[in-house]
Design an enzyme around this catalytic site. Structure first.
Site, short mmCIF file in Angstrom:
data_model
loop_
_atom_site.label_atom_id
_atom_site.label_comp_id
_atom_site.label_asym_id
_atom_site.label_seq_id
_atom_site.Cartn_x
_atom_site.Cartn_y
_atom_site.Cartn_z
CD GLU A 16 80.65 -74.65 67.84
OE1 GLU A 16 80.79 -73.49 68.24
OE2 GLU A 16 79.83 -75.44 68.37
CG ASP A 33 70.51 -70.19 63.91
OD1 ASP A 33 71.42 -69.37 64.07
OD2 ASP A 33 69.92 -70.76 64.85
CG LEU A 64 72.55 -58.92 65.82
CD1 LEU A 64 73.64 -59.29 64.83
CD2 LEU A 64 72.96 -57.71 66.64
CG HIS A 78 73.44 -73.14 64.47
ND1 HIS A 78 72.70 -72.56 65.48
CD2 HIS A 78 72.87 -74.35 64.24
CE1 HIS A 78 71.73 -73.38 65.82
NE2 HIS A 78 71.81 -74.47 65.09
CB SER A 113 85.80 -71.47 73.42
OG SER A 113 84.68 -71.99 72.73
CG MET A 156 73.85 -66.31 74.34
SD MET A 156 73.62 -67.66 73.15
CE MET A 156 72.11 -68.36 73.79
NE ARG A 157 70.44 -57.67 72.47
CZ ARG A 157 69.25 -57.46 73.00
NH1 ARG A 157 68.98 -57.88 74.21
NH2 ARG A 157 68.31 -56.81 72.32
C1 GRF Z 1 78.96 -72.32 70.49
O1 GRF Z 1 78.52 -73.64 70.64
C2 GRF Z 1 78.37 -71.71 69.24
O2 GRF Z 1 78.18 -72.64 68.22
C3 GRF Z 1 77.04 -71.20 69.73
O3 GRF Z 1 77.29 -70.72 71.03
C4 GRF Z 1 78.42 -71.40 71.58
C5 GRF Z 1 79.40 -70.34 71.97
O4 GRF Z 1 80.52 -70.85 72.64
N1 GRF Z 1 76.54 -70.19 68.82
P1 GRF Z 1 81.79 -69.93 72.90
O5 GRF Z 1 81.30 -68.72 73.69
O6 GRF Z 1 82.36 -69.55 71.58
O7 GRF Z 1 82.71 -70.77 73.71
#
Ligand code: GRF
Length: 205
Positions: A179, A150, A98, A114, A13, A95-96
């Site tokens: 975000e 982070d 780097l 974040h 998203s 979700m890795r």
């Molecule tokens: C978001 O909450 C972002 O802050 C975190 O992972 C989530 C990713 O959501 N790092 P999306 O895949 O952008 O919908």
């Protein structure tokens, strides 16, 4: 012109918000490629529908920071002309972790979003951490990526009130709304050459 790559693992998203904003607001940046480390990431279809090329570099079974894996990302980035000279790499739910080599290669050109006001609640499940801690405000942070988790220089932050009735889901949804506003804004500032890194700080002109 900056060439933009977005790295995702799932829903996508934030990627969608960035790509739509680039189009709508005529941000001077070219969405070159979306890369996913998972072949079933929902965001892949969204990127394709928005006319952006996609690549999958499956990372199944490759745990932790891994330069050999990250070299495959560099190769794909080069294929789409996303380089340390002209590129911006946005992590959007990637979700890795780097590797330091990758981060040094693209120094000052990797951003992440974040779902907390850093340095509070780094790592995973930040929204749950915020509720369990009992803070009255949380939010989100766009920051440059350095070799920590982070910890890189903060670019933009937005605060969100935490209500007594909030669940992890309801707070996450409200933070996500913010975000989607600040990540495209940060990309725009970068594309316009308005962000300078000065030690731990960023200076926005
Ligand atoms: C978001 O909450 C972002 O802050 C975190 O992972 C989530 C990713 O959501 N790092 P999306 O895949 O952008 O919908």
């Amino acid at each position: 012109m900056i060439n933009l790559a977005i790295l995702i693992s799932g829903r996508g998203s934030n990627m969608e918000a960035i790509l739509k904003s680039v189009k709508k607001n005529k941000i001077p940046i070219k969405p070159a490629v979306v890369i996913s480390n998972k072949s079933d990431a929902k965001g892949i279809n969204i990127a394709q529908k928005l006319g952006v090329r996609t690549e999958v570099i499956e990372s199944h079974g490759i745990m932790g920071a891994n330069w050999d894996y990250d070299k495959k990302i560099v190769t794909i980035l080069e294929k789409y002309d996303v380089t340390p000279k002209n590129g911006l790499v946005c992590l959007a739910g990637f979700m890795r972790i780097l590797s330091p080599e990758f981060i040094r290669h693209f120094k000052g050109r990797i951003m992440n979003i974040h779902p907390a006001i850093l340095p509070s609640f780094p790592g995973l499940h930040s929204q749950r951490q915020a509720i369990e801690y009992g803070v009255k405000y949380s939010g989100c942070t766009v920051h440059f990526v350095d070799e920590g988790v982070d910890t890189g220089p903060v670019i933009l932050q937005a605060a969100v009130k935490v209500n007594a009735s909030d669940t992890e889901e309801s707070l996450s949804a409200r933070i996500l709304g913010q975000e989607h506003k600040i990540y495209p804004k940060a990309v725009k500032l970068f594309a316009q050459g308005r962000i300078k890194i000065s030690g731990r700080r960023t200076v926005i002109s």
